[in-house]
Design a protein around this motif. Structure first.
Motif, PDB file in Angstrom:
ATOM      1  N   ILE A  31      33.613   5.562  -6.910  1.00 58.39           N
ATOM      2  CA  ILE A  31      33.567   4.805  -8.163  1.00 58.39           C
ATOM      3  C   ILE A  31      32.763   3.520  -7.995  1.00 58.39           C
ATOM      4  N   VAL A  46      32.947   5.345 -15.214  1.00 59.28           N
ATOM      5  CA  VAL A  46      34.092   5.075 -14.348  1.00 59.28           C
ATOM      6  C   VAL A  46      35.226   4.465 -15.174  1.00 59.28           C
ATOM      7  N   TYR A  67      40.112   6.071  -3.143  1.00 63.11           N
ATOM      8  CA  TYR A  67      39.066   5.472  -3.962  1.00 63.11           C
ATOM      9  C   TYR A  67      38.056   4.787  -3.055  1.00 63.11           C
ATOM     10  N   PRO A  94      31.551   8.390 -11.960  1.00 64.43           N
ATOM     11  CA  PRO A  94      32.471   8.704 -10.877  1.00 64.43           C
ATOM     12  C   PRO A  94      32.255  10.124 -10.363  1.00 64.43           C
TER      13      PRO A  94
END
Length: 129
Positions: A31, A46, A67, A94
């Motif tokens: 992201i 995102v 993440y 993303p």
């Protein structure tokens, strides 16, 4: 909660901390980094996908997701040698990527990116497959 919110991505998939069981799965969500001015990810895709993904991966039965922040807009979009582009083939964010053992090596076995992540069924299918 099944979210590791600041995963340090290693140099290669072979270095991922993936369990050795044959059906072990490892998920990385690549992201945009947070824009200091807005305190939000700089990428609108995102920002749109995160509420859905946070809900999915916060469920008690969900696997852990890691993440990984790809950098600022300049670092990611304007730098073709960004390590996420060159080492991990991440050109769109993303991107939710699933890794597993395949033939004794850790390999990418599934990927959803951008607006595909707005479809909860597709995300659930990637997690379950």
């Amino acid at each position: 909660m099944s979210i590791d919110d600041d995963f340090e991505v290693p140099n290669s998939a072979q270095d991922l901390p993936l369990a050795t069981e044959p059906d072990a799965k490892f998920f990385i969500l690549y992201i945009a980094s947070t824009d200091p001015a807005t305190q939000q990810p700089w990428c609108s895709d995102v920002r749109a996908a995160l509420p859905i993904l946070n809900q999915i991966f916060s469920a008690p039965s969900s696997p852990e997701v890691h993440y990984a922040y790809v950098g600022s807009k300049v670092e990611f979009k304007e730098n073709p040698s960004n390590r996420f582009r060159t080492d991990w083939n991440i050109n769109n964010i993303p991107a939710l990527v699933r890794y597993q053992w395949v033939g004794g090596k850790v390999e990418e076995v599934g990927r959803l990116k951008e607006d595909e992540l707005l479809d909860e069924k597709r995300v659930q299918d990637l997690i379950a497959s």
